[in-house]
Design a protein around this motif. Structure first.
Motif, mmCIF file in Angstrom:
data_model
loop_
_atom_site.group_PDB
_atom_site.id
_atom_site.type_symbol
_atom_site.label_atom_id
_atom_site.label_comp_id
_atom_site.label_asym_id
_atom_site.label_seq_id
_atom_site.Cartn_x
_atom_site.Cartn_y
_atom_site.Cartn_z
ATOM 1 N N PHE A 2 0.831 -1.205 0.000
ATOM 2 C CA PHE A 2 0.000 0.000 0.000
ATOM 3 C C PHE A 2 0.869 1.260 0.000
ATOM 4 C CE2 PHE A 2 -2.240 3.269 2.567
ATOM 5 C CZ PHE A 2 -3.332 3.499 1.738
ATOM 6 N N LEU A 3 1.853 1.302 0.909
ATOM 7 C CA LEU A 3 2.713 2.478 1.001
ATOM 8 C C LEU A 3 3.619 2.609 -0.218
ATOM 9 C CD1 LEU A 3 3.548 2.263 4.789
ATOM 10 C CD2 LEU A 3 2.081 3.948 3.662
ATOM 11 N N GLY A 4 4.045 1.490 -0.786
ATOM 12 C CA GLY A 4 4.843 1.537 -2.004
ATOM 13 C C GLY A 4 4.059 2.105 -3.169
ATOM 14 N N VAL A 5 2.788 1.703 -3.257
ATOM 15 C CA VAL A 5 1.918 2.215 -4.322
ATOM 16 C C VAL A 5 1.703 3.725 -4.150
ATOM 17 C CG1 VAL A 5 -0.470 2.150 -5.178
ATOM 18 C CG2 VAL A 5 0.793 0.023 -4.847
ATOM 19 N N LEU A 6 1.650 4.196 -2.927
ATOM 20 C CA LEU A 6 1.547 5.642 -2.694
ATOM 21 C C LEU A 6 2.879 6.346 -2.912
ATOM 22 C CD1 LEU A 6 -0.605 5.835 0.572
ATOM 23 C CD2 LEU A 6 -1.340 6.299 -1.765
ATOM 24 N N GLY A 7 3.977 5.694 -2.554
ATOM 25 C CA GLY A 7 5.283 6.330 -2.574
ATOM 26 C C GLY A 7 5.866 6.570 -3.944
ATOM 27 N N VAL A 8 5.671 5.635 -4.862
ATOM 28 C CA VAL A 8 6.274 5.789 -6.190
ATOM 29 C C VAL A 8 5.709 7.002 -6.926
ATOM 30 C CG1 VAL A 8 6.541 4.709 -8.461
ATOM 31 C CG2 VAL A 8 7.009 3.387 -6.390
ATOM 32 N N PRO A 9 4.400 7.119 -7.063
ATOM 33 C CA PRO A 9 3.912 8.301 -7.793
ATOM 34 C C PRO A 9 4.188 9.623 -7.078
ATOM 35 C CG PRO A 9 2.062 6.932 -7.078
ATOM 36 C CD PRO A 9 3.320 6.217 -6.718
ATOM 37 N N THR A 10 4.087 9.639 -5.742
ATOM 38 C CA THR A 10 4.334 10.906 -5.053
ATOM 39 C C THR A 10 5.804 11.303 -5.101
ATOM 40 O OG1 THR A 10 4.410 9.732 -2.935
ATOM 41 C CG2 THR A 10 2.342 10.829 -3.503
ATOM 42 N N PHE A 69 7.893 10.551 -7.763
ATOM 43 C CA PHE A 69 8.324 10.816 -9.121
ATOM 44 C C PHE A 69 7.372 11.683 -9.940
ATOM 45 C CE2 PHE A 69 10.385 6.816 -7.887
ATOM 46 C CZ PHE A 69 11.704 7.231 -7.988
ATOM 47 N N PHE A 70 6.137 11.845 -9.489
ATOM 48 C CA PHE A 70 5.150 12.621 -10.250
ATOM 49 C C PHE A 70 4.472 13.681 -9.388
ATOM 50 C CE2 PHE A 70 5.309 8.342 -12.174
ATOM 51 C CZ PHE A 70 5.811 8.698 -13.418
ATOM 52 N N ALA A 71 5.235 14.316 -8.511
ATOM 53 C CA ALA A 71 4.675 15.326 -7.606
ATOM 54 C C ALA A 71 4.006 16.487 -8.346
ATOM 55 C CB ALA A 71 5.750 15.829 -6.655
ATOM 56 N N PRO A 72 4.630 17.066 -9.372
ATOM 57 C CA PRO A 72 3.956 18.179 -10.058
ATOM 58 C C PRO A 72 2.623 17.764 -10.687
ATOM 59 C CG PRO A 72 6.287 18.119 -10.640
ATOM 60 C CD PRO A 72 5.995 16.864 -9.882
ATOM 61 N N GLU A 73 2.592 16.570 -11.272
ATOM 62 C CA GLU A 73 1.348 16.098 -11.901
ATOM 63 C C GLU A 73 0.257 15.858 -10.865
ATOM 64 O OE1 GLU A 73 4.412 14.956 -12.455
ATOM 65 O OE2 GLU A 73 4.760 15.189 -14.599
ATOM 66 N N ILE A 74 0.628 15.353 -9.710
ATOM 67 C CA ILE A 74 -0.346 15.127 -8.637
ATOM 68 C C ILE A 74 -0.905 16.454 -8.149
ATOM 69 C CG2 ILE A 74 -0.593 14.328 -6.246
ATOM 70 C CD1 ILE A 74 1.419 12.086 -6.993
ATOM 71 N N LEU A 75 -0.032 17.426 -7.963
ATOM 72 C CA LEU A 75 -0.488 18.747 -7.528
ATOM 73 C C LEU A 75 -1.416 19.384 -8.553
ATOM 74 C CD1 LEU A 75 2.806 20.062 -5.930
ATOM 75 C CD2 LEU A 75 0.654 19.603 -4.734
ATOM 76 N N GLU A 76 -1.065 19.280 -9.836
ATOM 77 C CA GLU A 76 -1.931 19.819 -10.891
ATOM 78 C C GLU A 76 -3.297 19.147 -10.880
ATOM 79 O OE1 GLU A 76 -0.252 19.756 -14.820
ATOM 80 O OE2 GLU A 76 1.445 20.997 -14.217
ATOM 81 N N TYR A 77 -3.318 17.840 -10.703
ATOM 82 C CA TYR A 77 -4.582 17.094 -10.687
ATOM 83 C C TYR A 77 -5.518 17.619 -9.600
ATOM 84 C CZ TYR A 77 -7.883 13.235 -10.311
ATOM 85 O OH TYR A 77 -9.026 12.496 -10.263
ATOM 86 N N TYR A 78 -4.945 17.986 -8.453
ATOM 87 C CA TYR A 78 -5.765 18.487 -7.349
ATOM 88 C C TYR A 78 -5.910 20.002 -7.346
ATOM 89 C CZ TYR A 78 -6.080 13.841 -5.473
ATOM 90 O OH TYR A 78 -6.374 12.512 -5.312
ATOM 91 N N GLY A 79 -5.495 20.659 -8.434
ATOM 92 C CA GLY A 79 -5.734 22.080 -8.585
ATOM 93 C C GLY A 79 -4.749 22.988 -7.877
#
Length: 144
Positions: free
Chosen positions: A29-37, A39-49
């Motif tokens: 569970f934590l690995g699934v959360l950790g990889v995208p956060t 390596f893809f922090a800017p994209e995650i932030l954009e997704y949430y506005g």
């Protein structure tokens, strides 16, 4: 794989198998959360506005590193009897992480948002917090 003695003298591996399941599932569970956060922090932030600039990206990446650190810790410790005297710090660290985030997510659900991702995360964090709390209180006995 070590086994525990039951009260009637028979060997039982129920505590180890159940804590191993909790440790393995929380690591994944934590690995699934950790990889995208991580390596893809800017994209995650954009997704949430949120504009992906400055310290926000740094905080998301730092959270991702923390998720990956806990994932590796849980994966490497999954064969230990968790909650006993030797692995109690592992159980306590996991309990506090999952409990604090569960409270934050549940508060968000109560006050603001009912998005599917927040509901799923709140349920997952609450289940893991309860499991690790149970492991701590029983000294590594089964979690369900």
């Amino acid at each position: 794989m070590s086994q525990e003695k039951s009260t009637d003298g028979e060997e039982s591996s129920a505590g180890l198998l159940n804590t191993k399941l909790v440790m393995t599932s929380s690591a994944l569970f934590l690995g699934v959360l950790g990889v995208p956060t991580s390596f893809f922090a800017p994209e995650i932030l954009e997704y949430y506005g949120t504009p992906p600039e400055g310290v926000e990206v740094l905080f998301v990446k730092a959270a991702g590193a923390m998720y990956l650190g806990f994932a590796i810790l849980n994966w490497m410790a999954r064969g230990n009897i968790i909650g006993g005297i030797y692995s109690r710090p592992v159980a306590l660290g996991n309990f506090f992480h999952f409990a604090v985030v569960a409270v934050m997510l549940l508060k968000r659900l109560i006050l603001e948002s009912h998005s599917a991702i927040i509901v799923i995360a709140a349920v997952a964090y609450t289940v893991f917090a309860c499991c690790f709390g149970y492991i701590i209180s029983t000294g590594g006995q089964s979690c369900g």
